[in-house]
Design a protein around this motif. Sequence first.
Motif, mmCIF file in Angstrom:
data_model
loop_
_atom_site.group_PDB
_atom_site.id
_atom_site.type_symbol
_atom_site.label_atom_id
_atom_site.label_comp_id
_atom_site.label_asym_id
_atom_site.label_seq_id
_atom_site.Cartn_x
_atom_site.Cartn_y
_atom_site.Cartn_z
ATOM 1 N N ASP A 172 0.865 -1.175 0.000
ATOM 2 C CA ASP A 172 0.000 0.000 0.000
ATOM 3 C C ASP A 172 0.903 1.228 0.000
ATOM 4 O O ASP A 172 1.964 1.222 0.639
ATOM 5 C CB ASP A 172 -0.897 -0.001 1.246
ATOM 6 N N PRO A 173 0.545 2.313 -0.711
ATOM 7 C CA PRO A 173 1.383 3.519 -0.700
ATOM 8 C C PRO A 173 1.668 4.040 0.706
ATOM 9 O O PRO A 173 2.721 4.639 0.950
ATOM 10 C CB PRO A 173 0.552 4.522 -1.511
ATOM 11 N N ALA A 174 0.738 3.806 1.635
ATOM 12 C CA ALA A 174 0.944 4.263 3.013
ATOM 13 C C ALA A 174 2.110 3.548 3.685
ATOM 14 O O ALA A 174 2.614 4.016 4.713
ATOM 15 C CB ALA A 174 -0.324 4.066 3.831
ATOM 16 N N ASP A 175 2.562 2.407 3.123
ATOM 17 C CA ASP A 175 3.700 1.699 3.709
ATOM 18 C C ASP A 175 4.937 2.581 3.772
ATOM 19 O O ASP A 175 5.745 2.463 4.701
ATOM 20 C CB ASP A 175 4.012 0.447 2.881
ATOM 21 N N SER A 176 5.109 3.455 2.779
ATOM 22 C CA SER A 176 6.274 4.345 2.774
ATOM 23 C C SER A 176 6.326 5.176 4.047
ATOM 24 O O SER A 176 7.384 5.325 4.669
ATOM 25 C CB SER A 176 6.217 5.277 1.553
ATOM 26 N N MET A 177 5.181 5.722 4.446
ATOM 27 C CA MET A 177 5.105 6.533 5.656
ATOM 28 C C MET A 177 5.186 5.676 6.912
ATOM 29 O O MET A 177 5.951 5.974 7.841
ATOM 30 C CB MET A 177 3.810 7.341 5.650
ATOM 31 N N LEU A 178 4.414 4.587 6.955
ATOM 32 C CA LEU A 178 4.342 3.770 8.170
ATOM 33 C C LEU A 178 5.662 3.075 8.475
ATOM 34 O O LEU A 178 6.059 2.965 9.648
ATOM 35 C CB LEU A 178 3.212 2.747 8.031
ATOM 36 N N ILE A 181 7.953 5.750 10.038
ATOM 37 C CA ILE A 181 7.558 6.049 11.418
ATOM 38 C C ILE A 181 7.971 4.917 12.347
ATOM 39 O O ILE A 181 8.510 5.147 13.444
ATOM 40 C CB ILE A 181 6.039 6.295 11.491
ATOM 41 N N ALA A 182 7.756 3.684 11.912
ATOM 42 C CA ALA A 182 8.102 2.533 12.747
ATOM 43 C C ALA A 182 9.608 2.423 12.954
ATOM 44 O O ALA A 182 10.074 2.115 14.062
ATOM 45 C CB ALA A 182 7.558 1.251 12.107
ATOM 46 N N ALA A 183 10.394 2.680 11.911
ATOM 47 C CA ALA A 183 11.856 2.605 12.033
ATOM 48 C C ALA A 183 12.379 3.639 13.026
ATOM 49 O O ALA A 183 13.236 3.341 13.872
ATOM 50 C CB ALA A 183 12.502 2.796 10.662
ATOM 51 N N LEU A 184 11.874 4.868 12.924
ATOM 52 C CA LEU A 184 12.287 5.900 13.880
ATOM 53 C C LEU A 184 11.783 5.591 15.282
ATOM 54 O O LEU A 184 12.452 5.893 16.274
ATOM 55 C CB LEU A 184 11.780 7.269 13.423
#
Length: 509
Positions: A172-178, A181-184
């Motif tokens: 999903d395109p939202a994976d780029s954002m999520l 966020i999860a990595a940080l």
Amino acid sequence: MAETQRLRSKIACQSCRERKRKCDGNFPCSYCHRLDHECFYGPTRRSKKTAHRLRQHSTDIKSPESADHDAKDPQLQLLEANSPAVFVRQLALKMDATNAPILNYYAWNIGFDREIACLPQVSCITEILSLSEMHELAAIYFAHVAPVYDFVNRAGVDEAIIKRWTNGFPYDPADSMLLGIAALGCLFGHRSAGVEMQLVHSARIVLEYSSQLAAPEFDHVVGWLLRVIYLRVTSSQHATWMASCTLMHLIETTKLHFDSATDSILAQSTGPRIHPERRRKVYCVAQLFNTWVSLDCGKSQVELRGASSALPETGWTVEQRELCRISALLGPEVYRDIDELESELVELCKLNPTQPMLRLIQCNVGLCIYRRFRALGRIMSEDSLDMIVNLARRSLKAAEDLVGISSPWWHILNIPFQIVCVLLVIDHPQALVMLPDALQTLRSVADHYQTGMTREAYEIAVFLVNQQRERRLQAVNSLDSALRGHESSNGTLNMGKCVEEQLFLEDLL
């Protein structure tokens, strides 16, 4: 022919004059008509009345299209004139504005699309994390990162998380954002390094894929911005700079650097409408990172021509807005004279950020202003030097606070190291008194994190202070040598002062 040549030189339009082109004297002239430039005739020494009539004539016959064109940014006009895609779009609009094809790079190549035929196999974020783990990492992100760099909406992120763990799609395109966020969240929450590496790897593959898309989405841009922040904390200067440049190019592709009022075909986005404040926040933070990373590396930053996006009007604190505004004025392409720099320093010192990282950023801006003074070959006033020293003192306390909670922000190391260097250059008693605190902060950082980078910074700082000490001792020894055989009644007192100065310099270490 000779007569025609004289006519051209006598009544050349202003555009042809500036470009040193031959002008046929028509309105619009053939050159301006061909390149869609504004054509007008300025006053000449021969006939101001003729020029006035021509200018009046140009005002009378302007069409609505030319009036809109005149309002455009000059840089955008040049970009449009050079773009075949814009030419095709303008042609189609004139033929049939309702059914005109969108702005696109038609006939770019044969169209094999082998580079982006499929997304490489990566671990799906829903396979790496459970729903509760994702919410937990997002909470860490909003507690540590968002107060410093605010560009994602928490309600929107929570909604995206629920939707992502519900739909079950492999991508999903939202994976780029999520993923960002999860990595940080893992990094600032000191979670499993293995899980963090999985998240980072998946984010990198997804983002590399997004950079090849003809129409990347807003979430892709946010994901790239999150990756730049992650790399600034964990990776090399070059990798961070390259990512920040890619981020700026993605912003140009998605038209996020334009305000909605910008009148240009190049500014018209075909994607979903993004709320102006969300767009402004992403653009301003992205520009901030590209500016500072480029300054740190001594490399060029990406200039988005015709950019019209303003600072966010809501949602940011005064400190966030001002730090972003002043940073934008410190780029090498912006000339600032001494009075302007001192004025910005005064405004900077009025800020009172409570978040420790923002205090470190505030100090970083102040140190940059000091370096600009030196680059101009000028010496700061005593009041300005006092402001720089006070900023440094506050930032050392902020760095100690962040070390106490094992925060990984880069300025924990970067700012104390810069402070040591600047204090040595200032070479003022008030500045030298702060050197022990600056070195102690660097030692605390090196002892706490125990990385090669922290140890190297501490050792180089000690080396620089020691070199300054040796220079001072050589000067004192030279003065002692000059005074030998010339002692007066107060010679003992003078020698006592030399001993005191020597002991003071030794205490700095």
